[in-house]
Design a protein around this motif. Structure first.
Motif, short mmCIF file in Angstrom:
data_model
loop_
_atom_site.label_atom_id
_atom_site.label_comp_id
_atom_site.label_asym_id
_atom_site.label_seq_id
_atom_site.Cartn_x
_atom_site.Cartn_y
_atom_site.Cartn_z
N UNK A 246 41.81 33.11 11.39
CA UNK A 246 41.92 31.65 11.43
C UNK A 246 42.48 31.16 10.10
N UNK A 247 43.53 30.33 10.18
CA UNK A 247 44.15 29.85 8.96
C UNK A 247 43.18 28.92 8.21
N UNK A 248 43.00 29.21 6.92
CA UNK A 248 42.16 28.37 6.06
C UNK A 248 40.69 28.73 6.05
N UNK A 249 40.28 29.74 6.84
CA UNK A 249 38.85 30.06 6.89
C UNK A 249 38.34 30.56 5.54
N UNK A 250 39.15 31.32 4.83
CA UNK A 250 38.72 31.83 3.53
C UNK A 250 38.38 30.66 2.60
N UNK A 251 39.21 29.61 2.62
CA UNK A 251 38.97 28.44 1.76
C UNK A 251 37.86 27.55 2.33
N UNK A 252 37.64 27.61 3.65
CA UNK A 252 36.75 26.64 4.30
C UNK A 252 35.33 27.15 4.53
N UNK A 253 35.11 28.45 4.44
CA UNK A 253 33.84 29.00 4.95
C UNK A 253 32.61 28.43 4.26
N UNK A 254 32.67 28.21 2.94
CA UNK A 254 31.50 27.66 2.26
C UNK A 254 31.23 26.23 2.70
N UNK A 255 32.29 25.44 2.86
CA UNK A 255 32.12 24.05 3.31
C UNK A 255 31.60 24.01 4.75
N UNK A 277 42.25 16.25 0.69
CA UNK A 277 41.55 14.97 0.74
C UNK A 277 40.05 15.14 0.49
N UNK A 278 39.56 16.37 0.53
CA UNK A 278 38.14 16.61 0.27
C UNK A 278 37.34 17.00 1.49
N UNK A 279 37.99 17.06 2.65
CA UNK A 279 37.32 17.51 3.88
C UNK A 279 37.71 18.97 4.06
N UNK A 280 36.83 19.86 3.65
CA UNK A 280 37.21 21.27 3.50
C UNK A 280 36.69 22.19 4.59
N UNK A 281 35.95 21.67 5.55
CA UNK A 281 35.43 22.51 6.63
C UNK A 281 36.40 22.52 7.83
N UNK A 282 37.70 22.66 7.52
CA UNK A 282 38.75 22.56 8.53
C UNK A 282 39.55 23.85 8.57
N UNK A 283 39.79 24.37 9.79
CA UNK A 283 40.58 25.58 9.98
C UNK A 283 41.53 25.37 11.15
N UNK A 284 42.50 26.28 11.27
CA UNK A 284 43.47 26.19 12.36
C UNK A 284 43.68 27.57 12.98
N UNK A 298 33.62 32.52 13.79
CA UNK A 298 33.12 31.19 13.43
C UNK A 298 31.60 31.11 13.59
N UNK A 299 31.07 31.85 14.57
CA UNK A 299 29.62 31.81 14.83
C UNK A 299 28.82 32.36 13.64
N UNK A 300 29.49 33.15 12.80
CA UNK A 300 28.81 33.65 11.60
C UNK A 300 28.47 32.52 10.63
N UNK A 301 29.23 31.43 10.71
CA UNK A 301 29.11 30.35 9.72
C UNK A 301 28.50 29.07 10.27
#
Length: 593
Positions: A246-255, A277-284, A298-301
């Protein structure tokens, strides 16, 4: 200190596991839902003191290397390489050897090396005063700032057939590594090799641990002639499987873990600008439709997904397929409606509205029925259209949790202004027709053969011995009572220990490194039981005596049964020497208490 011990000294298993699952404190341990299978009650534990994990539902366990091997589907050598990179450890020559694949003799390490160099090349081109000017202007027009650009490693592939290939060749990257990592293409008719990505903004695709596995390239408008595709992605390779990334999951997983929800969008820029913008729990999802593998990751998080799809017919159709799968994985599913804009455009024009739409998310069933009604379909008409009835039934049938299903049935009934019995009638009529290709994994997936009582007793006794409980009694247990070879070897080590103070896991690791992980796991299990029941030392000593008595009794009976069976066969063949030997062993066992 060898490579393994050096890595273990620098890597905390808790930090590594948290790259994959959400851990919560549980006494001296941490717990989470199992990353290996579906479950509703956490049975996955991590012990920071012992530096091991244990999935008590599937009986999987081990150290940090075992965990990475299980999660990444790799052999020990590659897990060693992954963790060495994380720990900043340079592997010795023996362990640093690259395992060759079957694809042209190129290793995964070489492919990752090629991708890493390519990323740096693309970033440099983007920063170049002349060559990156148009790409920077496009990013500025879309509202992407320098900080976001650097956070996601965005670069630019010049419109050239040989630029990247020449740059990588200067770094002595093998051509086969370029080919197998998806950076280069060979033309079948001529054998000519050229760059796959040309005239495109380059978005590195990273796995959950942050390693680059591929690229997604967005054509710049001035190069778009309607024949090249707006986006092209790295093809399936040995290290890139689009159904699992998933694109962006590495950056988003903590959020995602902090917010308790993951927002799924369609485009890379939607992700980048949301993070900016500060909304970091977003993936594609990148280059494919949402898959069961994506949902397992995704279920891991999180247990909650928020979908943001186009509001046209194609978008709604994609949403239904994805939501059906999400329901099967027991997600709570919400939806965001943006009408005619995608998140990137909305953020560029009115950033605060994107946050407002997220806060106004609704349950997907409400969103779905609302979209039907927005196209001129009244509640009464929905209940007369067979296709609408079937679609509603298929969505509800996909909900695995019965309590969740009842709640959705009630909500749908209220939205359609009918009684709940009407909705249940739809489920009975159409539910069984739910497409089989959307079925999620079996709840028994990854279950292992249950251990016998004897094996569990052997493990518990080993655990107690290393915790200093009942050591003398355990050391007197006959070796034949321990049927597991590894546990028997540990029992022999316990017997040979001169005193309790020398009976440590570290000492065992030095003399029997192959047995130490098993002993460590046994200690973990006993410690977990301690936290639940809080027994006194006297209670534990008595429990050890009872376990030994039970183990002796059951193993004695099992051994006698086997010896008597062999005696029967020896008598049938009149093998007197075998008969005498077996009778002697049987008599010895009969005297054993």
């Amino acid at each position: 200190m060898d490579d393994v011990q050096q890595i273990k000294s620098k890597v905390d298993i808790v930090d590594v596991v948290e790259e994959y699952v959400t851990l919560t404190p549980a006494g001296s341990n941490y717990k989470a839902l199992s990353p290996f299978r579906q479950e509703r009650t956490p049975s996955f534990m991590v012990n920071p003191g012992l530096q091991i994990f244990k999935d008590f539902g599937s009986d999987q366990g081990g150290d940090v290397f075992t965990f990475v091997m299980e999660m990444e589907g790799v052999e020990f050598r590659e897990a060693l390489s992954i963790l060495a990179e994380r720990a900043g450890v340079t592997l010795s020559k023996q362990n640093g050897r690259q395992s060759q694949t079957e694809t042209g003799g190129v290793s995964k390490e070489q492919m990752r090396g090629a991708l890493a160099y390519a990323r740096r090349f693309f970033e440099k081109v983007l920063e170049h005063e002349t060559h990156g000017k148009d790409a920077r202007a496009y990013l500025e027009e879309r509202g992407v700032n320098d900080e976001a650009r650097q956070a996601f490693g965005i670069g630019f592939a010049p419109y050239s057939f040989q630029a990247l290939r020449s740059a990588l060749a200067q770094k002595q990257i093998p051509q086969q590594a370029m080919m197998q990592s998806g950076l280069e293409i060979e033309k079948a008719e001529t054998g000519r090799v050229y760059d796959r990505f040309r005239g495109r903004l380059m978005f590195p695709i990273q796995d959950v641990m942050g390693r680059i596995v591929g690229f997604s390239g967005r054509i710049l408008p001035q190069y778009d002639d309607d024949t090249m595709g707006k986006y092209i992605n790295t093809p399936q390779t040995l290290i890139y499987d689009k159904s699992t990334v998933l694109y962006g999951l590495y950056q988003a997983k903590q959020a995602i873990k902090q917010k308790g929800e993951a927002i799924l969008v369609e485009g890379n820029l939607d992700v980048v600008l949301s993070h900016q913008y500060g909304i970091q729990n977003v993936v594609a999802v990148s280059g494919t439709a949402l898959t069961h593998q994506h949902l397992r990751i995704l279920k891991r998080f999180t247990k909650k997904l928020v979908f943001c799809f186009d509001n046209d017919a194609a978008g709604i159709s994609a949403a239904k397929r994805s939501v059906q799968m999400a329901y099967q994985h027991a997600f709570v599913v919400k939806a965001i409606s943006l009408e005619d804009k995608d998140p990137a455009d909305l953020i560029t024009e009115h950033a605060a509205q994107w946050e407002q739409r997220i806060n106004e998310q609704v349950d997907f069933m409400e969103y779905y029925i609302g979209t039907l009604r927005s196209h001129g379909t009244t509640a009464e008409e929905i209940m007369t259209y067979e296709q609408s009835q079937q679609e509603i039934a298929e969505l509800l049938s996909a909900v695995e949790n019965p309590l969740q299903k009842d709640r959705y049935v009630k909500e749908v009934a209220e939205l359609l202004e009918v009684n709940e019995h009407s909705i249940y009638a739809l489920l009975e009529r159409y539910g069984s027709q739910n497409s089989s290709d959307t079925q999620g994994p079996s709840p028994q997936e990854n279950q292992r053969t249950p251990k016998s009582l004897g094996q569990r007793l052997q493990e518990q006794l080993v655990g107690y011995a290393f915790l200093g409980v009942g050591v003398y009694d355990i050391s007197k247990v006959e070796s034949f009572c321990f049927t597991d070879p590894t546990l028997r070897a540990i029992l022999e080590y316990i017997k040979e220990a001169e005193e309790i103070s020398t009976l440590t896991l570290d000492a065992l690791q030095k003399t029997s490194p192959e047995a130490e992980p098993r002993a460590r796991e046994a200690v973990f299990e006993v410690e977990r039981g301690r936290e639940e029941s809080q027994p006194s030392h006297e209670d534990e000593e008595q429990a050890v005596k009872e376990m030994i008595a039970h183990l002796k009794r059951t193993q004695k009976q099992s051994a006698l049964k086997e010896l008597r069976s062999r005696l029967k066969k020896a008598r049938a063949t009149n093998n007197q020497e075998e008969i005498d030997s077996l009778m002697q062993r049987i008599n010895q066992l009969l005297q054993y208490n």
